[in-house]
Enzyme design. Structure first.
Site, PDB file in Angstrom:
ATOM      1  N   CYS A  73     -66.639  -0.553 -58.670  1.00  0.00           N
ATOM      2  CA  CYS A  73     -66.841  -1.264 -59.421  1.00  0.00           C
ATOM      3  C   CYS A  73     -68.717  -0.432 -60.708  1.00  0.00           C
ATOM      4  O   CYS A  73     -68.985   0.078 -58.852  1.00  0.00           O
ATOM      5  CB  CYS A  73     -67.218  -2.482 -58.763  1.00  0.00           C
ATOM      6  SG  CYS A  73     -67.942  -3.487 -59.795  1.00  0.00           S
ATOM      7  N   CYS A 219     -69.777  -4.308 -67.367  1.00  0.00           N
ATOM      8  CA  CYS A 219     -69.189  -4.049 -66.601  1.00  0.00           C
ATOM      9  C   CYS A 219     -69.381  -2.548 -66.503  1.00  0.00           C
ATOM     10  O   CYS A 219     -69.102  -1.245 -67.895  1.00  0.00           O
ATOM     11  CB  CYS A 219     -67.728  -4.510 -67.001  1.00  0.00           C
ATOM     12  SG  CYS A 219     -65.856  -3.048 -66.585  1.00  0.00           S
TER      13      CYS A 219
END
Length: 273
Positions: A73, A219
């Site tokens: 991530c 993101c």
């Protein structure tokens, strides 16, 4: 249980130090679902867990809010770096972090409060991506979703990403089609979904439907994936500013993909779990 809440361009996370916890890295799924719930707990897109590492300076274990573990991530990694540095878990401004997607090298710029992370290498190979098809690459492929046909591009950027080029970003379309694409049977492990609008050769805008989370303000792996696909299609430079609803990061495509952006502490406290 002590925690920090942080965000990277609106992508928010709960960070906890579990270096001395005897639980395995794969045992925090239920905890993530509890603490990330936005009605009954602190609420976040994901849970960052600090563990000791035999391979790097420290290990980042990451779980999505639905309890699924993710290999990587990008925004979470920057928030993780700020958490471990500010809490003196790691005291160097350049260090390494172990993830399921390999070792990530970090540079913390104290002066301008940005963090540069090595996002790793991208891959177009179908046998890496695990697509249910016989193609070497999945670029500009047509797929019918509900009432609309899309040209989709697929890349593995630590985690799987679909990138769809659009003339105009429409959040209603992200909500309507994002979940359908995420769960399409051509993606056996599901996928993240990014809608990208190209402003010019140096700037793009992105909306992301994140696997395991839904719509997110930002993101990091998705913004990296969009830059990679747009560059591969000769739409943008190798150095590009990528903006989402939550903010902007800089992506540099070299032998590895590098992302530079902020990480911000929101609050800290104790969780009753």
């Amino acid at each position: 249980m002590k925690f920090w809440k942080l965000h990277g361009i609106g992508n928010d996370f709960i960070a906890i130090d579990k270096r001395f916890d005897q639980k395995s890295s794969s045992s925090y799924s239920n905890l993530a679902k509890i603490v990330c719930h936005r009605r009954f707990s602190v609420g976040a897109d994901g849970l960052l867990i600090v563990k000791n590492s035999n391979r790097a300076d420290v290990e980042m274990v990451y779980y999505n809010s639905d309890g699924s573990r993710a290999a990587m991530c990008g925004n979470g990694l920057r928030c993780f770096v700020k958490f471990v540095y500010d809490n003196n878990i790691v005291t160097k401004e350049e260090f390494s972090v172990e993830t399921l997607d390999g070792i990530k090298n970090i540079k913390f710029n104290i002066e301008n409060k940005t963090i540069k992370v090595n996002m790793g290498r991208y891959s177009f190979k179908s046998n890496d991506i695990l697509l249910d098809n016989n193609k070497d690459k999945f670029i500009n492929e047509k797929i019918k979703i509900l009432d609309k046909e899309f040209n989709i591009n697929f890349v593995l950027m630590g985690v799987p990403h679909v990138v769809i080029l659009v003339d105009k970003l429409d959040k209603e379309e992200v909500f309507k089609y994002g979940k359908e694409i995420e769960n399409h049977n051509i993606f056996p492990n599901k996928t993240n979904v990014n809608f990208v609008n190209i402003n010019d050769y140096k700037n793009i805008h992105v909306h992301t439907w994140e696997r395991g989370c839904g719509y997110t303000l930002g993101c990091g792996t998705g913004m990296s994936a969009c830059a990679v696909i747009c560059n591969y299609l000769n739409k943008v430079d190798k150095n590009v500013n990528v903006t989402s609803e939550g903010g902007c990061v800089k992506i540099d495509i070299e032998d590895f993909v590098y992302m530079t952006g902020p990480a911000v502490k929101i609050c800290e406290g104790n969780l009753e779990v």
